[in-house]
Design a protein around this motif. Sequence first.
Motif, PDB file in Angstrom:
ATOM      1  N   LEU A  25       0.829  -1.200   0.000  1.00  0.00           N
ATOM      2  CA  LEU A  25       0.000   0.000   0.000  1.00  0.00           C
ATOM      3  C   LEU A  25       0.867   1.255   0.000  1.00  0.00           C
ATOM      4  CD1 LEU A  25      -2.877   1.240   0.261  1.00  0.00           C
ATOM      5  CD2 LEU A  25      -2.525   1.151   2.733  1.00  0.00           C
ATOM      6  N   ALA A  26       1.920   1.248   0.814  1.00  0.00           N
ATOM      7  CA  ALA A  26       2.822   2.400   0.865  1.00  0.00           C
ATOM      8  C   ALA A  26       3.527   2.610  -0.474  1.00  0.00           C
ATOM      9  CB  ALA A  26       3.843   2.214   1.982  1.00  0.00           C
ATOM     10  N   CYS A  27       3.948   1.528  -1.116  1.00  0.00           N
ATOM     11  CA  CYS A  27       4.602   1.645  -2.425  1.00  0.00           C
ATOM     12  C   CYS A  27       3.626   2.141  -3.484  1.00  0.00           C
ATOM     13  CB  CYS A  27       5.196   0.303  -2.841  1.00  0.00           C
ATOM     14  SG  CYS A  27       6.640  -0.155  -1.908  1.00  0.00           S
ATOM     15  N   TRP A  28       2.399   1.659  -3.428  1.00  0.00           N
ATOM     16  CA  TRP A  28       1.390   2.044  -4.408  1.00  0.00           C
ATOM     17  C   TRP A  28       1.039   3.530  -4.279  1.00  0.00           C
ATOM     18  CZ3 TRP A  28      -4.394   1.836  -3.848  1.00  0.00           C
ATOM     19  CH2 TRP A  28      -5.028   2.003  -5.073  1.00  0.00           C
ATOM     20  N   LEU A  29       1.033   4.051  -3.071  1.00  0.00           N
ATOM     21  CA  LEU A  29       0.661   5.449  -2.834  1.00  0.00           C
ATOM     22  C   LEU A  29       1.858   6.350  -2.554  1.00  0.00           C
ATOM     23  CD1 LEU A  29      -2.446   4.863  -0.545  1.00  0.00           C
ATOM     24  CD2 LEU A  29      -2.441   5.633  -2.917  1.00  0.00           C
ATOM     25  N   LEU A  35      -1.554  10.695   2.268  1.00  0.00           N
ATOM     26  CA  LEU A  35      -2.542   9.618   2.187  1.00  0.00           C
ATOM     27  C   LEU A  35      -1.906   8.265   2.507  1.00  0.00           C
ATOM     28  CD1 LEU A  35      -5.459   8.827   1.464  1.00  0.00           C
ATOM     29  CD2 LEU A  35      -4.678   8.546  -0.892  1.00  0.00           C
ATOM     30  N   ALA A  36      -0.697   8.043   2.003  1.00  0.00           N
ATOM     31  CA  ALA A  36      -0.021   6.764   2.228  1.00  0.00           C
ATOM     32  C   ALA A  36       0.269   6.548   3.704  1.00  0.00           C
ATOM     33  CB  ALA A  36       1.274   6.709   1.423  1.00  0.00           C
ATOM     34  N   SER A  37       0.805   7.548   4.382  1.00  0.00           N
ATOM     35  CA  SER A  37       1.141   7.358   5.796  1.00  0.00           C
ATOM     36  C   SER A  37      -0.117   7.235   6.643  1.00  0.00           C
ATOM     37  CB  SER A  37       2.016   8.500   6.297  1.00  0.00           C
ATOM     38  OG  SER A  37       1.294   9.704   6.303  1.00  0.00           O
ATOM     39  N   TRP A  38      -1.142   7.995   6.324  1.00  0.00           N
ATOM     40  CA  TRP A  38      -2.389   7.912   7.091  1.00  0.00           C
ATOM     41  C   TRP A  38      -3.032   6.534   6.921  1.00  0.00           C
ATOM     42  CZ3 TRP A  38      -7.633   7.915   5.290  1.00  0.00           C
ATOM     43  CH2 TRP A  38      -8.559   7.993   6.321  1.00  0.00           C
ATOM     44  N   LEU A  39      -3.113   6.053   5.683  1.00  0.00           N
ATOM     45  CA  LEU A  39      -3.716   4.745   5.441  1.00  0.00           C
ATOM     46  C   LEU A  39      -2.871   3.604   6.006  1.00  0.00           C
ATOM     47  CD1 LEU A  39      -5.204   5.003   1.841  1.00  0.00           C
ATOM     48  CD2 LEU A  39      -6.427   4.813   4.002  1.00  0.00           C
ATOM     49  N   CYS A  40      -1.554   3.725   5.939  1.00  0.00           N
ATOM     50  CA  CYS A  40      -0.697   2.667   6.466  1.00  0.00           C
ATOM     51  C   CYS A  40      -0.781   2.585   7.987  1.00  0.00           C
ATOM     52  CB  CYS A  40       0.747   2.874   6.019  1.00  0.00           C
ATOM     53  SG  CYS A  40       1.000   2.420   4.303  1.00  0.00           S
ATOM     54  N   ALA A  93      -3.769   5.790  16.060  1.00  0.00           N
ATOM     55  CA  ALA A  93      -2.968   5.708  14.839  1.00  0.00           C
ATOM     56  C   ALA A  93      -3.098   6.958  13.966  1.00  0.00           C
ATOM     57  CB  ALA A  93      -3.354   4.480  14.038  1.00  0.00           C
ATOM     58  N   GLN A  94      -4.128   7.754  14.188  1.00  0.00           N
ATOM     59  CA  GLN A  94      -4.326   8.931  13.353  1.00  0.00           C
ATOM     60  C   GLN A  94      -3.219   9.968  13.565  1.00  0.00           C
ATOM     61  OE1 GLN A  94      -6.819   8.584  11.057  1.00  0.00           O
ATOM     62  NE2 GLN A  94      -6.840   6.634  12.135  1.00  0.00           N
ATOM     63  N   VAL A  95      -2.761  10.131  14.792  1.00  0.00           N
ATOM     64  CA  VAL A  95      -1.749  11.150  15.097  1.00  0.00           C
ATOM     65  C   VAL A  95      -0.424  10.864  14.395  1.00  0.00           C
ATOM     66  CG1 VAL A  95      -0.434  12.241  16.954  1.00  0.00           C
ATOM     67  CG2 VAL A  95      -2.865  11.762  17.260  1.00  0.00           C
ATOM     68  N   PRO A  96       0.184   9.681  14.579  1.00  0.00           N
ATOM     69  CA  PRO A  96       1.442   9.458  13.856  1.00  0.00           C
ATOM     70  C   PRO A  96       1.255   9.355  12.350  1.00  0.00           C
ATOM     71  CG  PRO A  96       0.837   7.496  15.089  1.00  0.00           C
ATOM     72  CD  PRO A  96      -0.123   8.572  15.469  1.00  0.00           C
ATOM     73  N   GLY A  97       0.104   8.854  11.916  1.00  0.00           N
ATOM     74  CA  GLY A  97      -0.132   8.749  10.480  1.00  0.00           C
ATOM     75  C   GLY A  97      -0.162  10.099   9.800  1.00  0.00           C
ATOM     76  N   LEU A 100       3.438  11.933  10.301  1.00  0.00           N
ATOM     77  CA  LEU A 100       4.444  11.424   9.377  1.00  0.00           C
ATOM     78  C   LEU A 100       4.141  11.867   7.949  1.00  0.00           C
ATOM     79  CD1 LEU A 100       6.918   9.604   8.933  1.00  0.00           C
ATOM     80  CD2 LEU A 100       5.331   7.700   8.654  1.00  0.00           C
ATOM     81  N   GLY A 101       2.884  11.856   7.577  1.00  0.00           N
ATOM     82  CA  GLY A 101       2.508  12.299   6.230  1.00  0.00           C
ATOM     83  C   GLY A 101       2.824  13.761   5.989  1.00  0.00           C
TER      84      GLY A 101
END
Length: 115
Positions: A25-29, A35-40, A93-97, A100-101
């Motif tokens: 998922l991270a590679c795809w986004l 978006l990638a860090s939040w979703l991961c 998980a929302q805070v670090p996601g 980091l994003g």
Amino acid sequence: MLTTGSYLLAMASYLAAGGLALLLLACWLRSRPLLASWLCCSGAALLLLPAYPEPGMETLAPALVVAAFQLGTAGVEAAMHALRPLALALLVAQVPGLGLGLLLRRRRAGAAAAP
């Protein structure tokens, strides 16, 4: 019959598959770092959190699977022991996601602006 070896193999396989899914998922986004860090991070909270299948059991199972089976078979009240930690983990998980994003987004913008 569930042995210690088969249980550890099953949990290791599940965690490895979850980690691989998050990596893909991270590679795809990768072009959209926020978006990638939040979703991961959200995906890690949902996929990798363990829970006891029923109160009083000694083995763990993925909390998302436990919640789905309990919801389907015994209703919401029976699934609450897995849903509460899932909700808390997703909230945390929302805070670090997002943090980091935003950091990755700022670094990318800075690298694009530099000559």
